[in-house]
Design a protein around this motif. Structure first.
Motif, PDB file in Angstrom:
ATOM      1  N   MET A   1      18.540 -10.932 -21.450  1.00 38.22           N
ATOM      2  CA  MET A   1      18.514  -9.926 -22.509  1.00 38.22           C
ATOM      3  C   MET A   1      17.803 -10.504 -23.736  1.00 38.22           C
ATOM      4  O   MET A   1      18.191 -11.545 -24.245  1.00 38.22           O
ATOM      5  N   HIS A   2      16.750  -9.807 -24.198  1.00 41.00           N
ATOM      6  CA  HIS A   2      16.029 -10.330 -25.351  1.00 41.00           C
ATOM      7  C   HIS A   2      16.752  -9.953 -26.635  1.00 41.00           C
ATOM      8  O   HIS A   2      17.515  -8.987 -26.685  1.00 41.00           O
ATOM      9  N   SER A   3      16.508 -10.725 -27.690  1.00 39.78           N
ATOM     10  CA  SER A   3      17.195 -10.503 -28.957  1.00 39.78           C
ATOM     11  C   SER A   3      16.653  -9.260 -29.649  1.00 39.78           C
ATOM     12  O   SER A   3      15.438  -9.083 -29.771  1.00 39.78           O
ATOM     13  N   SER A   4      17.569  -8.406 -30.086  1.00 40.32           N
ATOM     14  CA  SER A   4      17.164  -7.153 -30.727  1.00 40.32           C
ATOM     15  C   SER A   4      18.206  -6.740 -31.743  1.00 40.32           C
ATOM     16  O   SER A   4      19.318  -7.272 -31.783  1.00 40.32           O
ATOM     17  N   THR A   5      17.829  -5.763 -32.555  1.00 46.23           N
ATOM     18  CA  THR A   5      18.682  -5.289 -33.646  1.00 46.23           C
ATOM     19  C   THR A   5      18.740  -3.771 -33.610  1.00 46.23           C
ATOM     20  O   THR A   5      17.738  -3.121 -33.280  1.00 46.23           O
ATOM     21  N   LEU A   6      19.879  -3.198 -33.948  1.00 52.79           N
ATOM     22  CA  LEU A   6      20.012  -1.755 -34.023  1.00 52.79           C
ATOM     23  C   LEU A   6      19.069  -1.203 -35.091  1.00 52.79           C
ATOM     24  O   LEU A   6      18.975  -1.742 -36.192  1.00 52.79           O
ATOM     25  N   GLY A   7      18.375  -0.111 -34.751  1.00 52.67           N
ATOM     26  CA  GLY A   7      17.356   0.437 -35.646  1.00 52.67           C
ATOM     27  C   GLY A   7      17.875   0.965 -36.966  1.00 52.67           C
ATOM     28  O   GLY A   7      17.090   1.187 -37.902  1.00 52.67           O
ATOM     29  N   THR A   8      19.206   1.178 -37.088  1.00 52.37           N
ATOM     30  CA  THR A   8      19.727   1.682 -38.358  1.00 52.37           C
ATOM     31  C   THR A   8      19.534   0.675 -39.495  1.00 52.37           C
ATOM     32  O   THR A   8      19.433   1.064 -40.659  1.00 52.37           O
ATOM     33  N   TRP A   9      19.476  -0.638 -39.169  1.00 47.73           N
ATOM     34  CA  TRP A   9      19.166  -1.636 -40.202  1.00 47.73           C
ATOM     35  C   TRP A   9      17.781  -1.374 -40.781  1.00 47.73           C
ATOM     36  O   TRP A   9      17.525  -1.601 -41.960  1.00 47.73           O
ATOM     37  N   LEU A  10      16.896  -0.890 -39.912  1.00 50.14           N
ATOM     38  CA  LEU A  10      15.533  -0.594 -40.318  1.00 50.14           C
ATOM     39  C   LEU A  10      15.518   0.445 -41.439  1.00 50.14           C
ATOM     40  O   LEU A  10      14.737   0.342 -42.389  1.00 50.14           O
ATOM     41  N   ILE A  11      16.396   1.443 -41.336  1.00 50.26           N
ATOM     42  CA  ILE A  11      16.450   2.507 -42.340  1.00 50.26           C
ATOM     43  C   ILE A  11      16.760   1.925 -43.712  1.00 50.26           C
ATOM     44  O   ILE A  11      16.149   2.296 -44.724  1.00 50.26           O
ATOM     45  N   ALA A  12      17.707   0.981 -43.767  1.00 51.50           N
ATOM     46  CA  ALA A  12      18.096   0.381 -45.048  1.00 51.50           C
ATOM     47  C   ALA A  12      16.948  -0.432 -45.643  1.00 51.50           C
ATOM     48  O   ALA A  12      16.686  -0.372 -46.851  1.00 51.50           O
ATOM     49  N   ILE A  13      16.235  -1.195 -44.791  1.00 51.69           N
ATOM     50  CA  ILE A  13      15.107  -1.995 -45.289  1.00 51.69           C
ATOM     51  C   ILE A  13      13.997  -1.095 -45.807  1.00 51.69           C
ATOM     52  O   ILE A  13      13.424  -1.322 -46.881  1.00 51.69           O
ATOM     53  N   VAL A  14      13.708  -0.041 -45.048  1.00 46.52           N
ATOM     54  CA  VAL A  14      12.642   0.902 -45.421  1.00 46.52           C
ATOM     55  C   VAL A  14      12.964   1.588 -46.740  1.00 46.52           C
ATOM     56  O   VAL A  14      12.081   1.843 -47.559  1.00 46.52           O
ATOM     57  N   ARG A  15      14.242   1.894 -46.956  1.00 43.56           N
ATOM     58  CA  ARG A  15      14.618   2.572 -48.203  1.00 43.56           C
ATOM     59  C   ARG A  15      14.323   1.697 -49.424  1.00 43.56           C
ATOM     60  O   ARG A  15      13.865   2.191 -50.451  1.00 43.56           O
ATOM     61  N   VAL A  16      14.581   0.387 -49.303  1.00 40.33           N
ATOM     62  CA  VAL A  16      14.249  -0.525 -50.405  1.00 40.33           C
ATOM     63  C   VAL A  16      12.749  -0.510 -50.662  1.00 40.33           C
ATOM     64  O   VAL A  16      12.296  -0.462 -51.811  1.00 40.33           O
ATOM     65  N   LEU A  17      11.969  -0.522 -49.593  1.00 37.69           N
ATOM     66  CA  LEU A  17      10.511  -0.506 -49.718  1.00 37.69           C
ATOM     67  C   LEU A  17      10.042   0.790 -50.377  1.00 37.69           C
ATOM     68  O   LEU A  17       9.200   0.780 -51.287  1.00 37.69           O
ATOM     69  N   GLU A  18      10.594   1.914 -49.934  1.00 40.52           N
ATOM     70  CA  GLU A  18      10.229   3.221 -50.501  1.00 40.52           C
ATOM     71  C   GLU A  18      10.584   3.308 -51.971  1.00 40.52           C
ATOM     72  O   GLU A  18       9.807   3.842 -52.784  1.00 40.52           O
ATOM     73  N   ASN A  19      11.751   2.795 -52.318  1.00 43.86           N
ATOM     74  CA  ASN A  19      12.209   2.875 -53.714  1.00 43.86           C
ATOM     75  C   ASN A  19      11.265   2.159 -54.671  1.00 43.86           C
ATOM     76  O   ASN A  19      11.215   2.476 -55.862  1.00 43.86           O
ATOM     77  N   GLN A  20      10.515   1.181 -54.143  1.00 44.26           N
ATOM     78  CA  GLN A  20       9.574   0.448 -54.982  1.00 44.26           C
ATOM     79  C   GLN A  20       8.140   0.942 -54.814  1.00 44.26           C
ATOM     80  O   GLN A  20       7.196   0.336 -55.314  1.00 44.26           O
TER      81      GLN A  20
END
Length: 340
Positions: A1-20
């Motif tokens: 099994m390769h290492s992966s992350t749930l995509g909902t973390w992506l939403i939080a990171i993207v929101r910080v990027l959008e806010n700036q």
């Protein structure tokens, strides 16, 4: 099994990027993450791609403490059923048991350990992983746990101390302000230390029935993560096999104890193909190897199973719209981060 992350973390990171005011599309392109995953946040994102995204957003925003900012956007719904199970837990001990059991659903890029004692230690082990998570992602997890620790206990209780493997930041004040405890950077392990007496305090939102209902949902998801989907298993096998040459599809099918046609049909049902997964593995690893300057180009070509430098260069240009040399220079000079 390769290492992966749930995509909902992506939403939080993207929101910080959008806010700036920065381009989300460019950030995801750089990381090798499809834009449409924002509409399907329950999908999983390879750890190597998330690591590139953390790196890009940190450089773009100039915020060393990005992980702390992201953690404050994360809500119980971000973690799905695990978030609600944690809220309904009867004690901090129950919270930690759920994190240990179901944590891989959020990310299997680190190993959680818990040692009860005086003090208690919640350890985030990244040393045993083939691909180490971004420093910012560990900051985000530790900050999220600290937030939940305070909120669940309904008291203004801070950690006793915090150890972080990450290098000492240029300005450590955001960490000091957030955690309000002694912090050791460049530590051998990531450890959150807290008082043992906090373990069995009854939590104000305890609801055993609700917690168990969410546990049932999480158990099903965990089965899916470990057993059902072939895509992550094929991905992991290719990561291991590539330095010895690109394996034939029939070889992978044999290792999975399925027929070649069965493998092909199952991957198609998952929206993938053997060729697509191989291409994604090579793309992910190519970026990872070039970001670590200790690999020569010949070593990278070998590790990715290409027959020649020219074949690798053509594939790389298709993936990143630049040559490996240009990509490596962009990482050294940060030119990609200074042009929108």
């Amino acid at each position: 099994m390769h290492s992966s992350t749930l995509g909902t973390w992506l939403i939080a990171i993207v929101r910080v990027l959008e806010n700036q005011g920065h381009s989300v599309e460019k950030a995801l392109f750089y990381a090798g993450i499809p834009l449409n995953i924002l509409q399907h946040p329950q999908e999983r994102v390879p750890l190597v791609a998330m690591k590139r995204l953390w790196h890009y957003v940190t450089e773009k925003t100039g915020d060393e403490s990005l992980g702390l900012s992201v953690s404050q956007i994360v809500q119980p719904s971000t973690l799905g059923a695990l978030g609600f199970a944690i809220l309904a837990s009867s004690s901090l001990r129950d919270v930690i048991k759920r994190l240990l059991r179901f944590g891989p659903l959020i990310s299997n890029g680190a190993l959680l350990e818990f040692k009860e004692g005086s003090p208690c230690k919640l350890i985030v082990d990244i040393e045993s992983q083939k691909v180490r998570p971004a420093d910012e992602s560990i900051d985000a997890f530790m900050a999220l746990f600290a937030r939940k620790y305070r909120m669940l206990l309904a008291k203004n209780i801070d950690a006793i101390k915090l150890d972080l493997i990450r290098p000492t930041p240029k300005n450590s004040e955001p960490w000091q302000d957030f955690f309000n405890c002694p912090i050791r950077f460049n530590a051998p392990q990531n450890i959150f230390y807290f008082e043992g007496e906090a373990l069995d305090i009854k939590l104000p939102f305890a609801n055993q029935q609700l917690a168990l209902q969410n546990d049932m949902i999480l158990s099903e998801h965990l089965k899916e993560l470990h057993q059902d989907k072939l895509t992550p298993r094929v991905y992991g096998m290719l990561v291991t096999a590539l330095p010895s040459g690109v394996p034939y599809k029939m070889d992978i099918a044999r290792k999975l104890n399925v027929g070649e046609r069965t493998l092909q049909r199952q991957l198609e049902r998952e929206g993938n193909s053997y060729k697509d997964i191989l291409d994604q593995v090579r793309r992910d690893l190519a970026g990872h190897y070039l970001e670590h300057q200790n690999y020569t180009m010949s070593e990278i070509v070998f590790l990715l199973g290409f027959s020649s430098n020219s074949n690798f260069s053509r594939a790389f240009k298709r993936w990143f719209q630049m040559t490996p040399k240009e990509y490596k220079n962009s990482m050294l000079n940060d030119t990609r981060f200074n042009s929108d």
